[in-house]
Scaffold this active site. Structure first.
Site, PDB file in Angstrom:
ATOM      1  N   HIS A 131     -17.799  -3.019 -31.784  1.00 37.14           N
ATOM      2  CA  HIS A 131     -18.410  -2.296 -33.009  1.00 37.14           C
ATOM      3  C   HIS A 131     -17.337  -1.666 -33.867  1.00 37.14           C
ATOM      4  O   HIS A 131     -16.036  -1.933 -33.480  1.00 37.14           O
ATOM      5  CB  HIS A 131     -19.260  -1.073 -32.665  1.00 37.14           C
ATOM      6  CG  HIS A 131     -20.792  -1.415 -32.390  1.00 37.14           C
ATOM      7  ND1 HIS A 131     -21.177  -1.793 -30.988  1.00 37.14           N
ATOM      8  CD2 HIS A 131     -21.856  -1.319 -32.991  1.00 37.14           C
ATOM      9  CE1 HIS A 131     -22.178  -2.074 -31.137  1.00 37.14           C
ATOM     10  NE2 HIS A 131     -22.869  -1.748 -32.388  1.00 37.14           N
ATOM     11  N   LYS A 135     -17.478   4.033 -35.141  1.00 34.88           N
ATOM     12  CA  LYS A 135     -18.446   4.496 -34.156  1.00 34.88           C
ATOM     13  C   LYS A 135     -18.146   5.341 -32.967  1.00 34.88           C
ATOM     14  O   LYS A 135     -16.982   5.173 -32.388  1.00 34.88           O
ATOM     15  CB  LYS A 135     -19.120   3.131 -33.373  1.00 34.88           C
ATOM     16  CG  LYS A 135     -20.399   3.384 -32.769  1.00 34.88           C
ATOM     17  CD  LYS A 135     -20.996   2.016 -32.235  1.00 34.88           C
ATOM     18  CE  LYS A 135     -21.961   2.441 -31.349  1.00 34.88           C
ATOM     19  NZ  LYS A 135     -23.241   3.283 -32.171  1.00 34.88           N
TER      20      LYS A 135
END
Length: 233
Positions: A131, A135
Protein backbone atom coordinates in the site's frame (compact mmCIF):
# COMPACT_ATOMS: atom_id res chain seq x y z
CA UNK A 1 -29.79 10.28 -0.92
CA UNK A 2 -28.12 12.70 1.45
CA UNK A 3 -24.81 11.22 2.52
CA UNK A 4 -22.65 12.11 5.53
CA UNK A 5 -18.94 11.67 4.84
CA UNK A 6 -17.26 10.78 8.11
CA UNK A 7 -13.69 11.29 7.01
CA UNK A 8 -12.90 13.82 4.30
CA UNK A 9 -9.39 12.85 3.22
CA UNK A 10 -8.41 11.48 -0.16
CA UNK A 11 -10.98 8.67 -0.10
CA UNK A 12 -13.69 10.96 1.23
CA UNK A 13 -13.18 13.39 -1.64
CA UNK A 14 -13.32 10.61 -4.25
CA UNK A 15 -16.47 9.20 -2.64
CA UNK A 16 -18.00 12.68 -2.74
CA UNK A 17 -17.39 12.95 -6.50
CA UNK A 18 -18.71 9.46 -7.22
CA UNK A 19 -21.79 10.03 -5.03
CA UNK A 20 -22.63 13.31 -6.76
CA UNK A 21 -22.14 11.67 -10.18
CA UNK A 22 -24.71 9.06 -9.10
CA UNK A 23 -27.25 11.74 -8.15
CA UNK A 24 -26.67 12.02 -4.40
CA UNK A 25 -25.79 15.02 -2.25
CA UNK A 26 -23.41 15.44 0.68
CA UNK A 27 -24.91 16.53 4.01
CA UNK A 28 -21.77 16.36 6.21
CA UNK A 29 -18.05 16.57 5.48
CA UNK A 30 -16.41 15.60 8.77
CA UNK A 31 -12.64 15.65 9.18
CA UNK A 32 -10.22 15.46 12.10
CA UNK A 33 -11.20 18.97 13.19
CA UNK A 34 -14.95 18.21 13.40
CA UNK A 35 -16.13 18.19 17.01
CA UNK A 36 -19.86 17.35 16.62
CA UNK A 37 -22.11 15.66 14.08
CA UNK A 38 -25.64 16.73 13.15
CA UNK A 39 -27.42 13.93 11.26
CA UNK A 40 -30.79 15.71 11.01
CA UNK A 41 -30.54 16.00 7.21
CA UNK A 42 -28.79 12.69 6.46
CA UNK A 43 -30.02 9.40 4.96
CA UNK A 44 -26.84 7.33 5.27
CA UNK A 45 -23.29 7.77 6.59
CA UNK A 46 -20.04 6.58 5.02
CA UNK A 47 -17.12 6.28 7.42
CA UNK A 48 -13.59 6.46 5.98
CA UNK A 49 -12.01 8.16 8.97
CA UNK A 50 -9.18 7.15 11.31
CA UNK A 51 -8.93 4.06 13.54
CA UNK A 52 -9.12 6.37 16.57
CA UNK A 53 -12.44 7.93 15.52
CA UNK A 54 -14.20 5.13 13.62
CA UNK A 55 -15.96 3.60 16.63
CA UNK A 56 -17.36 6.92 17.86
CA UNK A 57 -18.46 7.84 14.32
CA UNK A 58 -20.26 4.53 13.86
CA UNK A 59 -21.98 4.71 17.25
CA UNK A 60 -23.03 8.32 16.64
CA UNK A 61 -24.63 7.29 13.34
CA UNK A 62 -26.45 4.36 14.94
CA UNK A 63 -27.65 6.62 17.78
CA UNK A 64 -29.06 8.99 15.16
CA UNK A 65 -30.81 6.05 13.43
CA UNK A 66 -28.72 6.66 10.31
CA UNK A 67 -27.48 3.54 8.49
CA UNK A 68 -23.69 3.56 8.42
CA UNK A 69 -21.09 1.78 6.36
CA UNK A 70 -17.42 1.79 7.32
CA UNK A 71 -14.27 1.14 5.33
CA UNK A 72 -11.91 2.30 8.07
CA UNK A 73 -9.47 -0.39 9.17
CA UNK A 74 -7.32 -0.71 12.27
CA UNK A 75 -10.18 -0.67 14.82
CA UNK A 76 -11.50 -4.24 14.52
CA UNK A 77 -10.77 -5.16 18.13
CA UNK A 78 -14.05 -3.27 18.75
CA UNK A 79 -15.99 -4.90 15.90
CA UNK A 80 -18.03 -7.30 18.06
CA UNK A 81 -18.89 -4.41 20.38
CA UNK A 82 -20.22 -2.46 17.41
CA UNK A 83 -22.23 -5.46 16.20
CA UNK A 84 -23.85 -5.80 19.64
CA UNK A 85 -24.45 -2.06 19.83
CA UNK A 86 -26.09 -1.99 16.40
CA UNK A 87 -28.35 -4.94 17.19
CA UNK A 88 -29.30 -3.48 20.58
CA UNK A 89 -30.22 -0.13 18.99
CA UNK A 90 -31.89 -1.83 15.98
CA UNK A 91 -29.64 0.10 13.64
CA UNK A 92 -28.00 -0.68 10.31
CA UNK A 93 -24.26 -1.20 9.95
CA UNK A 94 -22.00 -2.59 7.24
CA UNK A 95 -18.25 -3.02 7.49
CA UNK A 96 -15.94 -4.05 4.67
CA UNK A 97 -12.18 -4.16 4.69
CA UNK A 98 -12.42 -3.40 0.98
CA UNK A 99 -15.41 -2.18 -1.06
CA UNK A 100 -13.99 -2.97 -4.49
CA UNK A 101 -16.09 -5.37 -6.58
CA UNK A 102 -12.90 -7.00 -7.85
CA UNK A 103 -11.54 -7.53 -4.34
CA UNK A 104 -14.77 -9.13 -3.17
CA UNK A 105 -14.61 -11.55 -6.10
CA UNK A 106 -10.95 -12.11 -5.12
CA UNK A 107 -12.11 -12.95 -1.58
CA UNK A 108 -14.38 -15.67 -2.98
CA UNK A 109 -11.59 -17.12 -5.15
CA UNK A 110 -9.33 -17.11 -2.06
CA UNK A 111 -11.88 -19.09 -0.05
CA UNK A 112 -12.26 -21.69 -2.79
CA UNK A 113 -8.48 -22.03 -3.19
CA UNK A 114 -8.04 -22.43 0.57
CA UNK A 115 -10.55 -25.30 0.59
CA UNK A 116 -8.84 -27.01 -2.34
CA UNK A 117 -5.22 -26.73 -1.31
CA UNK A 118 -5.01 -25.53 2.28
CA UNK A 119 -4.82 -29.02 3.79
CA UNK A 120 -1.86 -30.17 1.70
CA UNK A 121 1.18 -29.88 3.94
CA UNK A 122 3.63 -29.66 1.01
CA UNK A 123 2.43 -26.12 0.29
CA UNK A 124 3.66 -23.22 2.38
CA UNK A 125 1.50 -20.12 2.43
CA UNK A 126 2.14 -16.42 2.64
CA UNK A 127 0.15 -13.25 1.95
CA UNK A 128 1.82 -10.08 0.71
CA UNK A 129 0.13 -6.68 0.76
CA UNK A 130 1.50 -3.44 -0.68
CA UNK A 131 0.00 0.00 0.00
CA UNK A 132 0.88 3.68 -0.13
CA UNK A 133 3.15 5.11 2.56
CA UNK A 134 0.32 7.13 4.15
CA UNK A 135 -1.64 4.01 5.15
CA UNK A 136 -1.59 3.98 8.95
CA UNK A 137 -2.32 0.32 9.76
CA UNK A 138 -0.39 -2.81 8.90
CA UNK A 139 -1.29 -5.37 7.85
CA UNK A 140 -4.17 -4.06 5.78
CA UNK A 141 -7.74 -4.97 6.63
CA UNK A 142 -7.98 -6.72 3.27
CA UNK A 143 -4.96 -8.91 4.08
CA UNK A 144 -6.49 -9.79 7.44
CA UNK A 145 -9.78 -10.71 5.73
CA UNK A 146 -7.88 -12.95 3.29
CA UNK A 147 -6.04 -14.64 6.18
CA UNK A 148 -9.19 -15.15 8.25
CA UNK A 149 -11.02 -16.68 5.28
CA UNK A 150 -8.10 -19.07 4.77
CA UNK A 151 -8.15 -20.02 8.45
CA UNK A 152 -11.87 -20.82 8.25
CA UNK A 153 -11.37 -23.04 5.22
CA UNK A 154 -8.10 -24.90 5.87
CA UNK A 155 -5.72 -26.35 8.44
CA UNK A 156 -4.22 -22.95 9.29
CA UNK A 157 -5.15 -21.70 12.75
CA UNK A 158 -3.71 -18.18 13.04
CA UNK A 159 -2.06 -15.33 11.16
CA UNK A 160 0.96 -13.24 12.07
CA UNK A 161 3.42 -10.83 10.53
CA UNK A 162 6.24 -12.87 12.05
CA UNK A 163 5.46 -16.48 11.24
CA UNK A 164 5.87 -18.77 14.24
CA UNK A 165 4.83 -22.23 13.02
CA UNK A 166 3.47 -24.21 10.10
CA UNK A 167 -0.14 -23.54 11.11
CA UNK A 168 0.30 -19.76 10.91
CA UNK A 169 -0.50 -17.66 7.83
CA UNK A 170 2.37 -15.23 7.33
CA UNK A 171 1.44 -11.70 6.21
CA UNK A 172 4.06 -9.36 4.77
CA UNK A 173 3.18 -5.65 4.68
CA UNK A 174 5.06 -3.27 2.38
CA UNK A 175 4.61 0.48 1.98
CA UNK A 176 5.52 2.14 -1.33
CA UNK A 177 4.65 5.66 -2.49
CA UNK A 178 1.39 5.97 -4.49
CA UNK A 179 0.41 2.28 -4.50
CA UNK A 180 -3.41 2.08 -4.09
CA UNK A 181 -3.36 -1.55 -3.01
CA UNK A 182 -1.95 -4.91 -4.12
CA UNK A 183 -2.66 -8.27 -2.45
CA UNK A 184 -0.99 -11.58 -3.27
CA UNK A 185 -1.80 -15.02 -1.85
CA UNK A 186 0.94 -17.52 -2.63
CA UNK A 187 1.07 -21.28 -2.04
CA UNK A 188 4.59 -22.55 -2.66
CA UNK A 189 5.99 -26.08 -2.72
CA UNK A 190 9.22 -27.67 -3.94
CA UNK A 191 7.59 -28.62 -7.26
CA UNK A 192 5.31 -25.69 -8.06
CA UNK A 193 3.58 -22.53 -6.88
CA UNK A 194 -0.01 -21.33 -7.04
CA UNK A 195 -0.59 -17.58 -6.77
CA UNK A 196 -3.63 -15.33 -6.91
CA UNK A 197 -3.23 -11.56 -7.05
CA UNK A 198 -5.39 -8.46 -7.03
CA UNK A 199 -3.99 -5.09 -8.06
CA UNK A 200 -5.95 -1.87 -7.68
CA UNK A 201 -5.01 0.71 -10.33
CA UNK A 202 -6.66 3.61 -8.47
CA UNK A 203 -9.13 4.33 -5.67
CA UNK A 204 -12.19 4.70 -7.92
CA UNK A 205 -13.28 1.09 -7.37
CA UNK A 206 -13.20 1.50 -3.58
CA UNK A 207 -15.28 4.68 -3.77
CA UNK A 208 -17.86 3.25 -6.17
CA UNK A 209 -18.31 0.16 -4.01
CA UNK A 210 -18.79 2.30 -0.92
CA UNK A 211 -21.50 4.37 -2.60
CA UNK A 212 -23.23 1.25 -3.94
CA UNK A 213 -23.18 -0.19 -0.40
CA UNK A 214 -24.68 3.06 0.93
CA UNK A 215 -27.46 2.86 -1.66
CA UNK A 216 -28.11 -0.78 -0.73
CA UNK A 217 -28.28 -0.33 3.05
CA UNK A 218 -30.86 2.48 2.98
CA UNK A 219 -34.03 1.50 4.89
CA UNK A 220 -32.50 -1.75 6.19
CA UNK A 221 -31.87 -2.94 9.74
CA UNK A 222 -29.10 -5.27 10.85
CA UNK A 223 -25.40 -5.99 10.39
CA UNK A 224 -24.17 -6.68 6.86
CA UNK A 225 -21.10 -7.09 4.65
CA UNK A 226 -20.26 -6.76 0.97
CA UNK A 227 -21.29 -10.35 0.26
CA UNK A 228 -24.83 -9.23 1.11
CA UNK A 229 -24.57 -6.18 -1.15
CA UNK A 230 -23.14 -8.06 -4.13
CA UNK A 231 -24.97 -11.36 -3.50
CA UNK A 232 -21.67 -13.24 -3.67
CA UNK A 233 -21.48 -16.78 -2.33
Amino acid sequence: MKIALLGYGRMGKIIERVAIERGHSISIKADSKTTSLNFSDTDVAIDFSLPSTAVSNIKASIDAKVPVISGTTGWLESYEDIVSYCNEKKGAFLYASNFSLGVNIFFEVNRVLAKLIGNYSDYKLNIEEIHHTKKLDAPSGTAISLAEDIIQNSKFTNWAMDKTNADTVKIEAKRIVDVPGTHIVNYDSEVDSIEIKHTAHNREGFALGAVIAAEWIANKKGVFNMKDVLNIG
